[in-house]
Scaffold this motif. Structure first.
Motif, PDB file in Angstrom:
ATOM      1  N   LEU A  65       0.828  -1.203   0.000  1.00  0.00           N
ATOM      2  CA  LEU A  65       0.000   0.000   0.000  1.00  0.00           C
ATOM      3  C   LEU A  65       0.864   1.254   0.000  1.00  0.00           C
ATOM      4  O   LEU A  65       1.891   1.309   0.668  1.00  0.00           O
ATOM      5  CB  LEU A  65      -0.915   0.003   1.236  1.00  0.00           C
ATOM      6  N   PRO A  66       0.437   2.276  -0.739  1.00  0.00           N
ATOM      7  CA  PRO A  66       1.190   3.532  -0.740  1.00  0.00           C
ATOM      8  C   PRO A  66       0.979   4.285   0.581  1.00  0.00           C
ATOM      9  O   PRO A  66       0.131   3.922   1.394  1.00  0.00           O
ATOM     10  CB  PRO A  66       0.582   4.306  -1.914  1.00  0.00           C
ATOM     11  N   SER A  67       1.727   5.341   0.755  1.00  0.00           N
ATOM     12  CA  SER A  67       1.610   6.174   1.944  1.00  0.00           C
ATOM     13  C   SER A  67       0.219   6.803   2.015  1.00  0.00           C
ATOM     14  O   SER A  67      -0.277   7.352   1.026  1.00  0.00           O
ATOM     15  CB  SER A  67       2.666   7.276   1.909  1.00  0.00           C
ATOM     16  N   LEU A  68      -0.399   6.707   3.175  1.00  0.00           N
ATOM     17  CA  LEU A  68      -1.720   7.302   3.352  1.00  0.00           C
ATOM     18  C   LEU A  68      -1.702   8.816   3.189  1.00  0.00           C
ATOM     19  O   LEU A  68      -2.670   9.409   2.718  1.00  0.00           O
ATOM     20  CB  LEU A  68      -2.264   6.961   4.748  1.00  0.00           C
ATOM     21  N   THR A  69      -0.600   9.434   3.581  1.00  0.00           N
ATOM     22  CA  THR A  69      -0.542  10.888   3.535  1.00  0.00           C
ATOM     23  C   THR A  69      -0.536  11.442   2.104  1.00  0.00           C
ATOM     24  O   THR A  69      -0.820  12.613   1.907  1.00  0.00           O
ATOM     25  CB  THR A  69       0.696  11.419   4.279  1.00  0.00           C
ATOM     26  N   SER A  70      -0.268  10.609   1.126  1.00  0.00           N
ATOM     27  CA  SER A  70      -0.329  11.067  -0.264  1.00  0.00           C
ATOM     28  C   SER A  70      -1.706  10.837  -0.877  1.00  0.00           C
ATOM     29  O   SER A  70      -1.950  11.221  -2.011  1.00  0.00           O
ATOM     30  CB  SER A  70       0.732  10.363  -1.102  1.00  0.00           C
ATOM     31  N   LEU A  71      -2.591  10.211  -0.105  1.00  0.00           N
ATOM     32  CA  LEU A  71      -3.914   9.868  -0.642  1.00  0.00           C
ATOM     33  C   LEU A  71      -5.064  10.344   0.244  1.00  0.00           C
ATOM     34  O   LEU A  71      -5.995   9.606   0.540  1.00  0.00           O
ATOM     35  CB  LEU A  71      -4.000   8.359  -0.875  1.00  0.00           C
ATOM     36  N   GLY A  72      -5.006  11.601   0.666  1.00  0.00           N
ATOM     37  CA  GLY A  72      -6.151  12.195   1.353  1.00  0.00           C
ATOM     38  C   GLY A  72      -6.244  11.954   2.844  1.00  0.00           C
ATOM     39  O   GLY A  72      -7.305  12.149   3.425  1.00  0.00           O
ATOM     40  N   TRP A  73      -5.161  11.541   3.475  1.00  0.00           N
ATOM     41  CA  TRP A  73      -5.144  11.324   4.918  1.00  0.00           C
ATOM     42  C   TRP A  73      -4.018  12.148   5.529  1.00  0.00           C
ATOM     43  O   TRP A  73      -3.058  12.484   4.856  1.00  0.00           O
ATOM     44  CB  TRP A  73      -4.912   9.842   5.235  1.00  0.00           C
ATOM     45  N   ARG A  74      -4.132  12.441   6.811  1.00  0.00           N
ATOM     46  CA  ARG A  74      -3.028  13.104   7.507  1.00  0.00           C
ATOM     47  C   ARG A  74      -2.776  12.385   8.820  1.00  0.00           C
ATOM     48  O   ARG A  74      -3.694  11.833   9.435  1.00  0.00           O
ATOM     49  CB  ARG A  74      -3.292  14.585   7.725  1.00  0.00           C
ATOM     50  N   GLN A  75      -1.531  12.404   9.224  1.00  0.00           N
ATOM     51  CA  GLN A  75      -1.140  11.726  10.453  1.00  0.00           C
ATOM     52  C   GLN A  75      -1.282  12.691  11.619  1.00  0.00           C
ATOM     53  O   GLN A  75      -0.843  13.835  11.560  1.00  0.00           O
ATOM     54  CB  GLN A  75       0.297  11.224  10.351  1.00  0.00           C
ATOM     55  N   THR A  76      -1.919  12.221  12.694  1.00  0.00           N
ATOM     56  CA  THR A  76      -2.123  13.050  13.873  1.00  0.00           C
ATOM     57  C   THR A  76      -0.920  12.940  14.800  1.00  0.00           C
ATOM     58  O   THR A  76       0.011  12.177  14.551  1.00  0.00           O
ATOM     59  CB  THR A  76      -3.398  12.622  14.630  1.00  0.00           C
ATOM     60  N   GLU A  77      -0.962  13.681  15.886  1.00  0.00           N
ATOM     61  CA  GLU A  77       0.144  13.677  16.841  1.00  0.00           C
ATOM     62  C   GLU A  77       0.349  12.311  17.490  1.00  0.00           C
ATOM     63  O   GLU A  77       1.455  11.941  17.825  1.00  0.00           O
ATOM     64  CB  GLU A  77      -0.097  14.739  17.916  1.00  0.00           C
ATOM     65  N   ASP A  78      -0.746  11.573  17.674  1.00  0.00           N
ATOM     66  CA  ASP A  78      -0.624  10.244  18.289  1.00  0.00           C
ATOM     67  C   ASP A  78      -0.344   9.144  17.255  1.00  0.00           C
ATOM     68  O   ASP A  78      -0.506   7.965  17.529  1.00  0.00           O
ATOM     69  CB  ASP A  78      -1.864   9.921  19.115  1.00  0.00           C
ATOM     70  N   ARG A  79       0.085   9.558  16.050  1.00  0.00           N
ATOM     71  CA  ARG A  79       0.505   8.658  14.975  1.00  0.00           C
ATOM     72  C   ARG A  79      -0.647   7.868  14.346  1.00  0.00           C
ATOM     73  O   ARG A  79      -0.416   6.907  13.626  1.00  0.00           O
ATOM     74  CB  ARG A  79       1.615   7.704  15.422  1.00  0.00           C
TER      75      ARG A  79
END
Length: 131
Positions: A65-79
């Protein structure tokens, strides 16, 4: 165009953002507006990730699977991850652009925009052409 027609089946506009502007000027309500192009793009990215990558590799023992952050998601402070709804600034920071006086012609002294010491916006009948 398809998304525009869902919100206004008689709309002549092909651009989601242009349709939003005209619908807001006509109805003066944010409840019945299509998403911005940016929000629509982020949603499409999440859909591609789910349908194309996750479901497309559902039978693989180790899906790639590709990185979620390149497909409409963002990583929160708690990962953990949460949807990235839009990359545009909040509407509250640019609300002055939503002022529409309702003038049928070029804004005059009695106009709400002029009284509030605001410049005309593209939402009025003058299309921000008068100063």
């Amino acid at each position: 165009m398809f998304v525009v027609l869902i919100y206004d089946r008689t709309s002549p506009y092909m651009d989601v953002n242009e349709a939003r502007k005209k619908l807001f000027a006509k109805r003066n309500s944010v409840q019945h507006l299509p998403p911005t192009y940016d929000a629509l793009e982020q949603h499409m990215k999440r859909s591609v990730f789910q349908g194309g990558y996750v479901w497309g590799q559902a039978l693989f023992p180790q899906p790639v699977l590709p990185s979620l952050t390149s497909l409409g998601w963002r990583q929160t402070e708690d990962r953990s991850y949460e949807p990235l709804w839009t990359t545009l600034p909040e509407a509250l920071k640019s609300c002055f652009e939503l002022v529409s006086c309702g003038s049928k012609k070029c804004c005059r002294k009695r106009c709400k925009c002029k009284k509030a010491n605001l410049q005309c916006t593209g939402l009025g009948a003058c299309k921000a052409e008068c100063q």
